[in-house]
Design an enzyme around this catalytic site. Structure first.
Site, PDB file in Angstrom:
ATOM      1  N   GLU A 294       0.828  -1.221   0.000  1.00 51.72           N
ATOM      2  CA  GLU A 294       0.000   0.000   0.000  1.00 51.72           C
ATOM      3  C   GLU A 294       0.854   1.259   0.000  1.00 51.72           C
ATOM      4  O   GLU A 294       0.439   2.305  -0.498  1.00 51.72           O
ATOM      5  CB  GLU A 294      -0.947   0.022   1.213  1.00 51.72           C
ATOM      6  CG  GLU A 294      -2.246  -0.689   0.930  1.00 51.72           C
ATOM      7  CD  GLU A 294      -3.324  -0.454   1.995  1.00 51.72           C
ATOM      8  OE1 GLU A 294      -3.191   0.436   2.847  1.00 51.72           O
ATOM      9  OE2 GLU A 294      -4.307  -1.212   1.981  1.00 51.72           O
ATOM     10  N   HIS A 323       8.092 -26.765   0.533  1.00 49.42           N
ATOM     11  CA  HIS A 323       7.406 -27.858  -0.141  1.00 49.42           C
ATOM     12  C   HIS A 323       6.239 -27.341  -0.968  1.00 49.42           C
ATOM     13  O   HIS A 323       5.331 -28.093  -1.316  1.00 49.42           O
ATOM     14  CB  HIS A 323       6.954 -28.881   0.903  1.00 49.42           C
ATOM     15  CG  HIS A 323       8.103 -29.394   1.704  1.00 49.42           C
ATOM     16  ND1 HIS A 323       8.798 -30.539   1.358  1.00 49.42           N
ATOM     17  CD2 HIS A 323       8.732 -28.881   2.799  1.00 49.42           C
ATOM     18  CE1 HIS A 323       9.788 -30.723   2.229  1.00 49.42           C
ATOM     19  NE2 HIS A 323       9.770 -29.728   3.096  1.00 49.42           N
ATOM     20  N   LYS A 437     -13.134   1.717  -1.677  1.00 48.86           N
ATOM     21  CA  LYS A 437     -14.124   1.995  -0.628  1.00 48.86           C
ATOM     22  C   LYS A 437     -15.325   2.733  -1.225  1.00 48.86           C
ATOM     23  O   LYS A 437     -16.482   2.420  -0.932  1.00 48.86           O
ATOM     24  CB  LYS A 437     -13.491   2.853   0.480  1.00 48.86           C
ATOM     25  CG  LYS A 437     -12.504   2.090   1.360  1.00 48.86           C
ATOM     26  CD  LYS A 437     -11.999   2.956   2.515  1.00 48.86           C
ATOM     27  CE  LYS A 437     -10.948   2.207   3.327  1.00 48.86           C
ATOM     28  NZ  LYS A 437     -10.479   2.914   4.498  1.00 48.86           N
TER      29      LYS A 437
END
Ligand code: PA5
Length: 468
Positions: A294, A323, A437
């Site tokens: 951000e 793995h 938003k």
């Protein structure tokens, strides 16, 4: 009292270790020092001018007292502490809890020094609903810490509205008032309004401190202190790091971190993998991922030109991801910088037992401490990466405690600020998050967002022609 310091080890990014094509040669280190030196000075000046308020949080004794007092008042009154928040209003809380409290904290009463902690940073109704079912008969023994700087974020607001109604229905207005702590802006915002209207206890998100830089404010400190984490030591560790990140490039771990990341970004290694070899540090890698993404992912430079920069942070966990990811990391494109986190003392020895007679090939493990195995796996991974000329940094922890975690947080916050100066961008805004938003507001029918809703209609509706 001597406190151990975390250290940054950067030999394994040098040409001496991984070759000239991918490694950094001494002249380049000098160039990086020349480029970054003035930016260290610039950042110090920004701080003096009040532009980086997060830098001064570890010196705020009043903040620590306020948080400690409230934590002490509520700690014994509650069995469950529920944090409602998202992004910078949640990730730090999770990171501190995973790093500094035992793995079985929530499930084993003998291992916990405070209430159980649950952090909800999502609005999946199945998840939240299932949790509320469990909580239904425990509301009077539960404190909700609602955290939102803006007080407007739809995810947190919706969680707040749900629990508010629940508390009003079950415990009445006094229940809502007593069971909720609001952490928000000191003066403004929707959450502040609701808190004042209902007489909630409040903590402040300080002015000028953005969400992802707020873990050392009341945002991160309250749940930590309530769950028995030493917040004084956390701040002391941050202050220790502060003394190390203000000066000379060659002694400044934040500057070296930022510069090496910037160097590789400009040489087509645009992915920055953080891989702790410690379960306790795994959510600090998640916290870092948000801080880095951000803060550094930006379309515009400080001068206003379009740059679209930003290293992509990736979190992995050793040994688990050996793995899962290591095959790609070692043999796939050489486009990553690795930062491995290593812990010297895990604070616990766990000896591996002897194998049965039918499996003598496991004898090499017998009697070894599991921590030694984990650290050797870190070295093995690093060796494999170096063999393929992949640059590796290591952050070394003597041990994991509030002091070293405080250092780590502060180190990465300052490294982020310096990296932003190297990239020539603003670390502290988040226009893309804000757009997301607003788009949510419009889709949910909020007044004032009708035009945006219109614009979004074409993509909000599924076009059957493209549905297979
Ligand atoms: O770092 C940030 O600024 C964001 O991630 C915010 O923390 C996040 O969007 C939540 O915002 P708020 O605390 O205003 O609800």
């Amino acid at each position: 009292m001597f406190q151990s310091q975390i250290k940054l080890y950067y030999k394994n990014v040098t040409a001496e270790i991984i070759g000239r094509e991918n490694g950094i040669i001494p002249e380049q280190i000098k160039d990086l020092a020349d480029k970054t030196g003035p930016l260290i000075t610039e950042l110090n000046a920004q701080r003096k001018a009040g532009g980086t308020a997060y830098r001064d949080l570890p010196y705020d004794e009043k903040l620590r007292k306020t948080v400690r007092d409230l934590a002490a008042e509520l700690k014994d009154k509650c069995e469950n502490l529920i944090v409602l928040g998202i992004g910078g209003s949640a990730l730090g809380n999770v990171a501190l809890q995973t790093a500094l409290n035992p793995y079985m904290y929530n499930l084993d009463d003998t291992q916990r020094k405070g209430p159980r902690l649950f952090v909800f940073d999502n609005i999946d109704p199945a998840q939240f609903g299932s949790f509320l079912d469990w909580l239904d008969d425990k509301l009077d023994k539960t404190i909700f810490n609602v955290i939102s700087k803006s007080g407007q974020t739809a995810e947190t607001a919706s969680q707040l509205l749900v629990i508010r109604q629940l508390l009003l229905d079950k415990l009445g207005p006094a229940g809502f008032k007593n069971q909720v702590v609001a952490t928000t802006d000191a003066a403004q915002g929707t959450l502040r309004k609701i808190a004042e209207d209902a007489g909630l206890r409040c903590l402040e998100v300080p002015a000028g401190v953005g969400g992802r830089f707020s873990v050392l404010s009341a945002v991160g400190l309250f749940s930590a202190a309530t769950c028995g984490i030493d917040i004084d030591l956390l701040h002391a560790g941050a202050r220790d790091m502060d003394a190390r990140v203000q000066g000379d490039f060659y002694k400044n771990p934040a500057a070296i971190l930022a510069a090496i990341n910037w160097h590789y970004y400009n040489r087509d290694k645009r992915i920055s993998v953080m891989m702790p070899y410690s379960y306790a540090l795994k959510d600090l890698a998640d916290w870092y991922r948000q801080l880095w993404a951000e803060s550094l992912g930006k379309a515009e430079s400080l001068k206003g030109s379009e740059v679209n920069v930003g290293p992509t942070p990736v979190k992995a966990l050793g040994a688990t991801d050996q793995h899962s990811q290591l095959q790609l990391y070692q043999e796939g494109p050489n486009d990553k910088l690795f930062t491995l986190l290593q812990v010297k003392q895990f604070g616990r020895e766990l000896r591996i037992s002897s194998p049965p007679a039918c499996a003598p090939e496991l004898e090499y493990l017998a009697g070894a401490d599991m921590g030694k195995l984990l650290n050797n796996e870190k070295l093995a991974t690093e060796y494999a990466l170096i063999q393929s000329s992949r640059p590796c940094l290591t952050v070394l922890f003597e041990k994991i405690d509030s002091y070293s975690v405080g250092q780590f947080i502060y180190l990465y916050e300052v490294a982020t600020s310096l990296a932003a100066l190297l990239f020539g961008i603003d670390a502290y805004n988040q226009p893309a998050v804000e757009l997301g938003k607003q788009a949510t507001f419009s889709l949910m029918g909020r007044k004032g967002y009708e035009q945006l809703a219109e614009k979004m209609l074409p993509i909000a509706q599924i076009d059957g022609d493209f549905l297979v």
